[in-house]
Enzyme design. Structure first.
Site, PDB file in Angstrom:
ATOM      1  N   HIS A 186       0.832  -1.207   0.000  1.00  0.00           N
ATOM      2  CA  HIS A 186       0.000   0.000   0.000  1.00  0.00           C
ATOM      3  C   HIS A 186       0.870   1.263   0.000  1.00  0.00           C
ATOM      4  CE1 HIS A 186      -3.728   2.243   0.920  1.00  0.00           C
ATOM      5  NE2 HIS A 186      -2.878   3.071   1.498  1.00  0.00           N
ATOM      6  N   GLU A 187       1.772   1.354   0.964  1.00  0.00           N
ATOM      7  CA  GLU A 187       2.623   2.548   1.055  1.00  0.00           C
ATOM      8  C   GLU A 187       3.600   2.619  -0.119  1.00  0.00           C
ATOM      9  OE1 GLU A 187       1.826   4.932   2.978  1.00  0.00           O
ATOM     10  OE2 GLU A 187       0.413   3.762   4.179  1.00  0.00           O
TER      11      GLU A 187
END
Length: 195
Positions: free
Chosen positions: A12-13
């Site tokens: 995600h990041e």
């Protein structure tokens, strides 16, 4: 945090960070982390402007929405599913797209107009409210335009991450190992260093 959740957060990041390096005009990547900050954030990607800004172009705002959606796209590409971890990203993307349409007159469909009269005295403890000064037909057009902006940004984030899938995988793997990387380390790792 379980190893599975740590992997999801890394993708995600990593999606946010990689997209921010690929979209021209967004603020430079400062840091990406998969270390939780309280209950509000399981990880974070920080982009910091080089100088104070008071004006933002439509291209910059669209770029920001693409970055907001990069985390969700990365989760979908890797896991074929989405999680609840990107709620604030979706809120920011939706709010910015709505502001582009309703406040900044940045909709080709609706033209150079603003919609909704903003009221409220926040300092007196009242929430800022919006008085609707448009028809149901216009409300539908506003919703359609907001959806169109967000969907086009989602498709662009997807295109960028598909074209750079090897970089996404490498960044997620490195984030799982190191947990925190500064912007320069990410650029070097992914081959974005200026020669």
């Amino acid at each position: 945090i379980s190893e599975k959740e740590k992997e999801i957060i890394a993708y995600h990041e990593g999606g946010h960070a990689l997209v921010s390096l690929l979209v021209p005009g967004v603020d430079p990547l400062h840091k990406v982390s998969i270390i939780p900050r309280g209950i509000a954030s399981l990880g974070h990607t920080i982009n910091v402007p080089l100088q104070d800004k008071y004006l933002h172009s439509k291209k910059e705002l669209v770029g920001n929405i693409i970055v907001f959606l990069g985390g969700r796209v990365a989760e979908i590409l890797k896991f074929g599913d989405v999680t609840t971890g990107d709620q604030s990203d979706l809120e920011k993307a939706s709010q910015l797209a709505r502001a582009m349409v309703c406040q900044f007159g940045m909709s080709e469909e609706l033209g150079h107009l603003t919609f909704g009269k903003r009221n409220g005295l926040v300092f007196l403890g009242k929430d800022l409210t919006e008085e609707r000064n448009y028809s149901e037909e216009t409300a539908k057009k506003i919703d359609d335009e907001v959806y169109k902006i967000v969907d086009e940004c989602f498709q662009e984030a997807k295109r960028l991450l598909l074209e750079n899938r090897d970089r996404l995988d490498l960044l997620a793997k490195t984030l799982r190992e190191k947990e925190v990387l500064d912007g320069e380390a990410v650029k070097k790792l992914l081959g974005f260093q200026e020669k």
